[in-house]
Design a protein around this motif. Structure first.
Motif, PDB file in Angstrom:
ATOM      1  N   GLY A  88      46.156  25.822  40.450  1.00 41.83           N
ATOM      2  CA  GLY A  88      46.816  26.928  41.140  1.00 41.83           C
ATOM      3  C   GLY A  88      46.128  28.262  41.004  1.00 41.83           C
ATOM      4  O   GLY A  88      46.228  29.118  41.892  1.00 41.83           O
ATOM      5  N   ALA A  89      45.421  28.489  39.895  1.00 40.89           N
ATOM      6  CA  ALA A  89      44.797  29.787  39.672  1.00 40.89           C
ATOM      7  C   ALA A  89      43.449  29.935  40.364  1.00 40.89           C
ATOM      8  O   ALA A  89      42.829  30.997  40.300  1.00 40.89           O
ATOM      9  CB  ALA A  89      44.622  30.033  38.174  1.00 40.89           C
ATOM     10  N   ALA A  90      42.985  28.875  41.035  1.00 41.00           N
ATOM     11  CA  ALA A  90      41.660  28.927  41.657  1.00 41.00           C
ATOM     12  C   ALA A  90      41.574  29.993  42.743  1.00 41.00           C
ATOM     13  O   ALA A  90      40.513  30.579  42.960  1.00 41.00           O
ATOM     14  CB  ALA A  90      41.311  27.556  42.234  1.00 41.00           C
ATOM     15  N   SER A  91      42.679  30.275  43.436  1.00 42.45           N
ATOM     16  CA  SER A  91      42.633  31.274  44.501  1.00 42.45           C
ATOM     17  C   SER A  91      42.360  32.673  43.960  1.00 42.45           C
ATOM     18  O   SER A  91      41.762  33.507  44.643  1.00 42.45           O
ATOM     19  CB  SER A  91      43.947  31.275  45.293  1.00 42.45           C
ATOM     20  N   GLY A  92      42.789  32.947  42.713  1.00 39.83           N
ATOM     21  CA  GLY A  92      42.502  34.242  42.112  1.00 39.83           C
ATOM     22  C   GLY A  92      41.021  34.445  41.878  1.00 39.83           C
ATOM     23  O   GLY A  92      40.482  35.551  42.073  1.00 39.83           O
ATOM     24  N   LEU A  93      40.333  33.379  41.480  1.00 40.84           N
ATOM     25  CA  LEU A  93      38.886  33.462  41.307  1.00 40.84           C
ATOM     26  C   LEU A  93      38.203  33.690  42.650  1.00 40.84           C
ATOM     27  O   LEU A  93      37.245  34.467  42.749  1.00 40.84           O
ATOM     28  CB  LEU A  93      38.369  32.174  40.657  1.00 40.84           C
ATOM     29  N   ALA A  94      38.696  33.018  43.701  1.00 43.21           N
ATOM     30  CA  ALA A  94      38.128  33.222  45.031  1.00 43.21           C
ATOM     31  C   ALA A  94      38.406  34.640  45.536  1.00 43.21           C
ATOM     32  O   ALA A  94      37.567  35.247  46.210  1.00 43.21           O
ATOM     33  CB  ALA A  94      38.703  32.191  46.002  1.00 43.21           C
ATOM     34  N   HIS A  95      39.571  35.186  45.211  1.00 42.50           N
ATOM     35  CA  HIS A  95      39.928  36.560  45.583  1.00 42.50           C
ATOM     36  C   HIS A  95      38.916  37.544  44.994  1.00 42.50           C
ATOM     37  O   HIS A  95      38.402  38.432  45.699  1.00 42.50           O
ATOM     38  CB  HIS A  95      41.338  36.857  45.073  1.00 42.50           C
ATOM     39  N   ARG A  96      38.625  37.390  43.704  1.00 46.44           N
ATOM     40  CA  ARG A  96      37.677  38.302  43.047  1.00 46.44           C
ATOM     41  C   ARG A  96      36.271  38.136  43.620  1.00 46.44           C
ATOM     42  O   ARG A  96      35.528  39.111  43.756  1.00 46.44           O
ATOM     43  CB  ARG A  96      37.687  38.054  41.542  1.00 46.44           C
ATOM     44  N   GLY A 110      25.809  29.886  35.681  1.00 47.28           N
ATOM     45  CA  GLY A 110      26.252  28.500  35.522  1.00 47.28           C
ATOM     46  C   GLY A 110      27.670  28.253  35.966  1.00 47.28           C
ATOM     47  O   GLY A 110      28.284  27.259  35.573  1.00 47.28           O
ATOM     48  N   ARG A 111      28.207  29.164  36.784  1.00 46.87           N
ATOM     49  CA  ARG A 111      29.596  29.008  37.237  1.00 46.87           C
ATOM     50  C   ARG A 111      29.644  28.334  38.605  1.00 46.87           C
ATOM     51  O   ARG A 111      28.751  28.527  39.437  1.00 46.87           O
ATOM     52  CB  ARG A 111      30.283  30.378  37.309  1.00 46.87           C
ATOM     53  N   ARG A 112      30.702  27.577  38.829  1.00 46.48           N
ATOM     54  CA  ARG A 112      30.933  27.009  40.150  1.00 46.48           C
ATOM     55  C   ARG A 112      31.403  28.105  41.091  1.00 46.48           C
ATOM     56  O   ARG A 112      32.016  29.076  40.677  1.00 46.48           O
ATOM     57  CB  ARG A 112      31.991  25.903  40.091  1.00 46.48           C
ATOM     58  N   ILE A 113      31.142  27.934  42.361  1.00 47.12           N
ATOM     59  CA  ILE A 113      31.576  28.910  43.361  1.00 47.12           C
ATOM     60  C   ILE A 113      33.019  28.600  43.740  1.00 47.12           C
ATOM     61  O   ILE A 113      33.304  27.543  44.316  1.00 47.12           O
ATOM     62  CB  ILE A 113      30.675  28.874  44.612  1.00 47.12           C
ATOM     63  N   PRO A 114      33.966  29.473  43.416  1.00 44.93           N
ATOM     64  CA  PRO A 114      35.373  29.186  43.734  1.00 44.93           C
ATOM     65  C   PRO A 114      35.625  29.209  45.234  1.00 44.93           C
ATOM     66  O   PRO A 114      34.936  29.902  45.990  1.00 44.93           O
ATOM     67  CB  PRO A 114      36.128  30.326  43.028  1.00 44.93           C
ATOM     68  N   GLY A 115      36.616  28.449  45.649  1.00 46.72           N
ATOM     69  CA  GLY A 115      36.988  28.430  47.066  1.00 46.72           C
ATOM     70  C   GLY A 115      36.207  27.445  47.897  1.00 46.72           C
ATOM     71  O   GLY A 115      36.400  27.374  49.114  1.00 46.72           O
ATOM     72  N   LEU A 116      35.342  26.645  47.263  1.00 48.44           N
ATOM     73  CA  LEU A 116      34.509  25.701  48.005  1.00 48.44           C
ATOM     74  C   LEU A 116      34.671  24.295  47.446  1.00 48.44           C
ATOM     75  O   LEU A 116      34.766  24.097  46.233  1.00 48.44           O
ATOM     76  CB  LEU A 116      33.036  26.100  47.925  1.00 48.44           C
TER      77      LEU A 116
END
Length: 420
Positions: free
Chosen positions: A273-281, A303-309
């Motif tokens: 559920g919190a993944a959208s916050g990472l995509a927002h930022r 080394g981070r994954r790209i959120p929202g994808l």
């Protein structure tokens, strides 16, 4: 061909994307979906556009997938859960609520109507939810006592517990009682959140009530419609991690409030559920830089994954994202964030062919409407509460405690002497 790269002490076997896909028995796009969900790590080919994967990691994942598909369940365990609620068609990139296309339902019906359809299989046109006054008062008192920095999911979890205490009939697990509790719990959760705009009027939709908790901007018709559609699209999505937690609780005959609390305890992770916050930022960073290139480069460098994808269930674009993007096209204020989202997808595609998921679409909505980064998490939690109730109802009709797998012990062989 296998890419051999010497490591400290022994060579590390690397696999190409094609080899990894063949070993896993999936499409190449699915390999990158595993990467996006943290199940595999990739390494860019020097001077090339492809990626390589650690052979041992791929083989381990392949073995785990085979166990999950073919393994013999332990006593009391079940490898799959029969459900009449949601079907995800991976071949067609579509999903259905009780056999009806979910995106079409969300386009034509309100969140409340879609929730009723999932609960009962009947469409109740114009239905609204009303929160009992005692439930709202108890939830607000409990939430108001929390520290100011408390996150939205913590507030919702506390509100659910307070609402349970205020309901003396919470232990009645009959369908009518559970549905009555659900129709009161969802508006109670929203009412317990701190308001940013004047409070709603009786008869307002859940989208209208929630808007006043997420944004200080007046609710125009088009953005409000997108929020309502987002709630309906997110009602359920098969056995996601939080939904499984709800069914485990319901299997033990926990009441509906407790089952919802179990789901709320799971969705806070960055992979749910919190993944959208990472995509927002991420979107805000791209808008600040004016281009996705430097932002994506920094994410990959760290080394981070790209959120929202990427989504493990969809090889193409998440149908929920596709539906929301189409609605956001009708909002002029969303144009910059939409362009930034497309830039993220195109830029990342040079490294991995990943498509937008619903978290990126939620991020476009939240950044365009003056909402905080945590707003998408709130939308997700409120929406999914309806789905959790549907799954709890199904589980109440099954054998108690069936969600009880057996552990596979791999520790030291007993008996061992007592430790000194």
């Amino acid at each position: 061909m296998r890419d051999q790269e010497p490591g400290p002490g022994h060579p590390e076997r690397r696999l190409t994307t094609k080899e990894a896909a063949e070993l896993l028995g999936v499409k190449p796009e699915t390999v990158y979906a595993y990467v996006s969900r943290g199940q595999l790590s990739s390494r860019r080919v020097p001077g090339g556009r492809g990626s390589t994967f650690d052979a041992e990691d791929v083989e381990t994942l392949a073995r785990r997938n085979r166990r999950e598909s073919n393994g013999t369940p332990g006593a009391g365990a079940e490898q799959s859960v029969r459900t009449r609620l949601t079907l995800i068609d991976q071949n067609q990139n579509r999903y259905y609520y009780r056999g009806v296309d979910a995106t079409e339902l969300a386009a034509r019906h309100s969140y409340e109507e879609v929730a009723e359809w999932l609960w009962t299989g009947r469409m109740r046109h114009g239905t609204t939810f009303t929160a009992p006054r005692a439930s709202v008062e108890a939830a607000r008192r409990a939430v108001d006592a929390l520290p100011e920095h408390t996150g939205p999911t913590d507030r919702l979890r506390v509100a659910a517990i307070a609402a349970a205490v205020a309901d003396p009939l919470r232990f009645d697990l009959s369908e009518g009682a559970v549905l009555g509790a659900a129709r009161g719990l969802i508006p109670t959760l929203v009412a317990a959140l701190p308001p940013k705009l004047p409070t709603h009027r009786d008869g307002d939709s859940m989208a209208q009530r929630l808007w006043g908790r997420l944004s200080r901007q007046p609710a125009a018709q088009a953005p409000l419609h997108v929020l309502d559609a987002a709630l309906a699209l997110l009602v359920d999505h098969d056995l996601a991690a939080s939904t499984l937690a709800v069914r485990v609780a319901a299997s033990a005959r926990a009441h509906a409030y407790a089952a919802v609390t179990a789901g709320l305890g799971v969705i806070e992770g960055p992979l749910h559920g919190a993944a959208s916050g990472l995509a927002h930022r991420l979107l805000l960073d791209v808008l600040d830089h004016g281009s996705a290139g430097p932002v994506i480069a920094e994410e990959l460098r760290a080394g981070r994954r790209i959120p929202g994808l990427g989504h493990r269930l969809y090889a193409q674009e998440d149908p929920r994202a596709r539906a929301l993007f189409a609605l956001l096209e009708e909002i002029p204020e969303a144009a910059p964030a939409l362009a930034a989202a497309r830039d993220i997808v195109v830029t990342t595609a040079r490294h991995a062919p990943l498509h937008a998921n619903v978290d990126l679409a939620l991020a476009v909505l939240t950044t365009s409407c003056g909402m905080e980064a945590s707003a998408g998490e709130t939308v997700f939690a409120v929406a999914r509460t309806a789905g959790w109730i549907a799954h709890a109802l199904e589980e109440y009709g099954e054998r108690p405690l069936r969600m009880r797998p057996s552990g596979l012990y791999v520790g030291p062989k007993p008996p061992r002497p007592l430790p000194e």
